[in-house]
Design a protein around this motif. Structure first.
Motif, PDB file in Angstrom:
ATOM      1  N   SER A  59      13.615 -19.576 -29.662  1.00 33.24           N
ATOM      2  CA  SER A  59      14.982 -20.096 -29.546  1.00 33.24           C
ATOM      3  C   SER A  59      15.672 -20.140 -30.903  1.00 33.24           C
ATOM      4  N   LEU A  60      14.945 -20.605 -31.933  1.00 31.21           N
ATOM      5  CA  LEU A  60      15.537 -20.724 -33.267  1.00 31.21           C
ATOM      6  C   LEU A  60      15.854 -19.363 -33.874  1.00 31.21           C
ATOM      7  N   SER A  61      15.135 -18.324 -33.433  1.00 34.22           N
ATOM      8  CA  SER A  61      15.390 -16.990 -33.983  1.00 34.22           C
ATOM      9  C   SER A  61      16.783 -16.478 -33.612  1.00 34.22           C
ATOM     10  N   LEU A  62      17.382 -17.070 -32.573  1.00 36.35           N
ATOM     11  CA  LEU A  62      18.731 -16.673 -32.162  1.00 36.35           C
ATOM     12  C   LEU A  62      19.810 -17.333 -33.016  1.00 36.35           C
ATOM     13  N   ALA A  63      19.433 -18.376 -33.760  1.00 34.85           N
ATOM     14  CA  ALA A  63      20.416 -19.146 -34.525  1.00 34.85           C
ATOM     15  C   ALA A  63      21.095 -18.284 -35.588  1.00 34.85           C
ATOM     16  N   TYR A 220      18.322 -17.526 -40.617  1.00 40.59           N
ATOM     17  CA  TYR A 220      17.584 -16.477 -39.907  1.00 40.59           C
ATOM     18  C   TYR A 220      16.111 -16.886 -39.812  1.00 40.59           C
ATOM     19  N   HIS A 221      15.778 -17.465 -38.690  1.00 41.62           N
ATOM     20  CA  HIS A 221      14.429 -17.971 -38.448  1.00 41.62           C
ATOM     21  C   HIS A 221      13.546 -16.850 -37.900  1.00 41.62           C
ATOM     22  N   ALA A 222      12.358 -16.684 -38.496  1.00 43.49           N
ATOM     23  CA  ALA A 222      11.424 -15.651 -38.043  1.00 43.49           C
ATOM     24  C   ALA A 222      10.576 -16.183 -36.885  1.00 43.49           C
ATOM     25  N   VAL A 223      10.444 -15.372 -35.847  1.00 46.29           N
ATOM     26  CA  VAL A 223       9.618 -15.772 -34.702  1.00 46.29           C
ATOM     27  C   VAL A 223       8.160 -15.872 -35.122  1.00 46.29           C
ATOM     28  N   MET A 229       9.829 -16.902 -44.331  1.00 48.55           N
ATOM     29  CA  MET A 229      10.028 -17.063 -45.776  1.00 48.55           C
ATOM     30  C   MET A 229       9.626 -18.455 -46.278  1.00 48.55           C
ATOM     31  N   PRO A 230      10.027 -19.559 -45.629  1.00 45.66           N
ATOM     32  CA  PRO A 230       9.677 -20.884 -46.153  1.00 45.66           C
ATOM     33  C   PRO A 230       8.175 -21.107 -46.302  1.00 45.66           C
ATOM     34  N   SER A 231       7.388 -20.670 -45.318  1.00 41.26           N
ATOM     35  CA  SER A 231       5.934 -20.862 -45.408  1.00 41.26           C
ATOM     36  C   SER A 231       5.334 -19.954 -46.483  1.00 41.26           C
ATOM     37  N   ALA A 232       5.890 -18.746 -46.639  1.00 46.06           N
ATOM     38  CA  ALA A 232       5.398 -17.839 -47.676  1.00 46.06           C
ATOM     39  C   ALA A 232       5.646 -18.414 -49.070  1.00 46.06           C
ATOM     40  N   ILE A 233       6.823 -18.993 -49.267  1.00 46.64           N
ATOM     41  CA  ILE A 233       7.147 -19.609 -50.562  1.00 46.64           C
ATOM     42  C   ILE A 233       6.238 -20.804 -50.833  1.00 46.64           C
ATOM     43  N   ALA A 234       5.973 -21.613 -49.807  1.00 44.04           N
ATOM     44  CA  ALA A 234       5.096 -22.776 -49.971  1.00 44.04           C
ATOM     45  C   ALA A 234       3.689 -22.336 -50.361  1.00 44.04           C
ATOM     46  N   ILE A 235       3.170 -21.302 -49.707  1.00 41.65           N
ATOM     47  CA  ILE A 235       1.829 -20.797 -50.014  1.00 41.65           C
ATOM     48  C   ILE A 235       1.784 -20.247 -51.434  1.00 41.65           C
ATOM     49  N   LEU A 236       2.787 -19.456 -51.808  1.00 39.12           N
ATOM     50  CA  LEU A 236       2.820 -18.836 -53.135  1.00 39.12           C
ATOM     51  C   LEU A 236       2.937 -19.880 -54.239  1.00 39.12           C
ATOM     52  N   ASP A 237       3.827 -20.843 -54.061  1.00 38.18           N
ATOM     53  CA  ASP A 237       4.014 -21.861 -55.091  1.00 38.18           C
ATOM     54  C   ASP A 237       2.778 -22.745 -55.233  1.00 38.18           C
TER      55      ASP A 237
END
Length: 333
Positions: A59-63, A220-223, A229-237
């Motif tokens: 649902s959020l991916s449609l936002a 733009y929320h990824a299914v 992107m947010p989780s990738a940045i958290a893991i990288l940081d």
């Protein structure tokens, strides 16, 4: 009647000026982020999406597409209504090509629309004088909107593809920061990360600039979690923090690359202040340092790295806030 026409002119001009300012602010002012109307509209749509869809990724991916479509529709509406009101304020500014019927509001709306979209329809024409000049201006704003609107749309879609590719690359190294650190250890040091850090720093700096210029990208929320992107940045940081504060300097990757990576992440985090993200009220859990022992990675004294992570609380709360706003949770081993 004169006062009413003047009111139509003023309100119409206000609509057009608001549209042009918001449009130029959003599409051409790189450091300005979203315009005031676009920003409020985007936030409202995202809140409604979260309210209706909760954390459901599908649902959020449609936002994101909906926010972008609604923004374009809002600009068209402001422009169209504004020029319709201006032609109403000019009185008998237009006339039918055939017949002598009185001009209605539908006729004015129709005339303004085909001027904006440059359809070349000859059902109506402006009368000689100021109406002709206004008609040219209406056509000019329509052409400006179409040209820059298409460019803006292409830029957004290109950036969305780039951010998902970047996120997928990070997740490919590990689903948690601990896993990424463990994978990067070659048995002697972390120099295997040098090339990756250089590449990721460059990509992230570019993405941070795009997010600052086009805040709609945040919506733009990824299914799939692997392209988020947010989780990738958290893991990288978190991985950078683990290496920087829990591992002796002699085992670090290139120090300049490590510093550049940290700077690129800071640049990206700064873009969150201009969007709907807020730092979380919770503090993310401390990483699982047992993985260092399992991978036989040298470590700093426990008090040193625990004290260092205590100083990162605000930074880690901002990362968690980004995950929460995206409907995701903090990943840890």
């Amino acid at each position: 009647m004169i006062i009413l026409n003047l009111l139509y002119l003023l309100v119409g001009m206000a609509f057009i000026i608001l549209c042009i300012v918001d449009f130029i602010w959003t599409t051409l002012w790189i450091d300005g982020g979203a315009g005031p109307v676009t920003n409020r509209l985007s936030s409202l749509i995202w809140r409604m999406a979260r309210m209706i869809g909760g954390n459901h990724s599908k649902s959020l991916s449609l936002a994101g597409p909906f926010v972008l479509s609604a923004t374009l529709l809002m600009w068209i509406s402001l422009l169209w209504i504004g020029w319709t009101l201006i032609f109403a304020g000019l009185g008998q500014a237009i006339s039918p090509s055939h017949g002598t019927d009185a001009i209605s509001w539908v006729d004015r709306f129709y005339f303004a629309g085909y001027l904006i979209f440059t359809l070349g329809n000859g059902d109506f024409s402006p009368k000689e004088g100021s109406a002709q000049i206004v008609s040219v201006l209406a056509t000019g704003t329509g052409m400006l909107f179409i040209t820059f609107g298409v460019t803006y749309l292409i830029s957004i879609l290109s950036a969305v593809t780039m951010k998902r590719s970047f996120a997928s690359s990070i997740h490919g190294l590990g689903e948690t920061a601990e896993e990424l650190v463990s994978s990067a250890w070659n048995g002697h040091d972390f120099h295997n990360l040098d090339l990756l850090l250089a590449s990721y720093s460059e990509q992230l700096s570019s993405l941070a600039a795009q997010h600052a210029a086009y805040p709609v990208l945040h919506y733009y929320h990824a299914v799939s979690h692997k392209t988020a992107m947010p989780s990738a940045i958290a893991i990288l940081d978190e991985a950078v923090s683990l290496i920087k504060f829990a591992v002796p300097v002699s085992y670090h990757p290139n120090q300049l690359l490590l510093k550049e990576m940290r700077s690129s992440i800071d640049q990206y985090l700064d873009t969150l202040n201009k969007s709907f993200y807020k730092p979380s009220k919770q503090i993310p859990p401390i990483p699982n340092f047992n993985i260092f022992q399992e991978a036989e990675i040298p470590m700093m004294p426990e008090t040193d790295y625990l004290n260092a992570f205590a100083t990162l609380e605000n930074r880690r709360r901002k990362l968690l806030g980004g995950l929460e706003a995206d409907g995701r949770s903090w990943s840890s081993s």
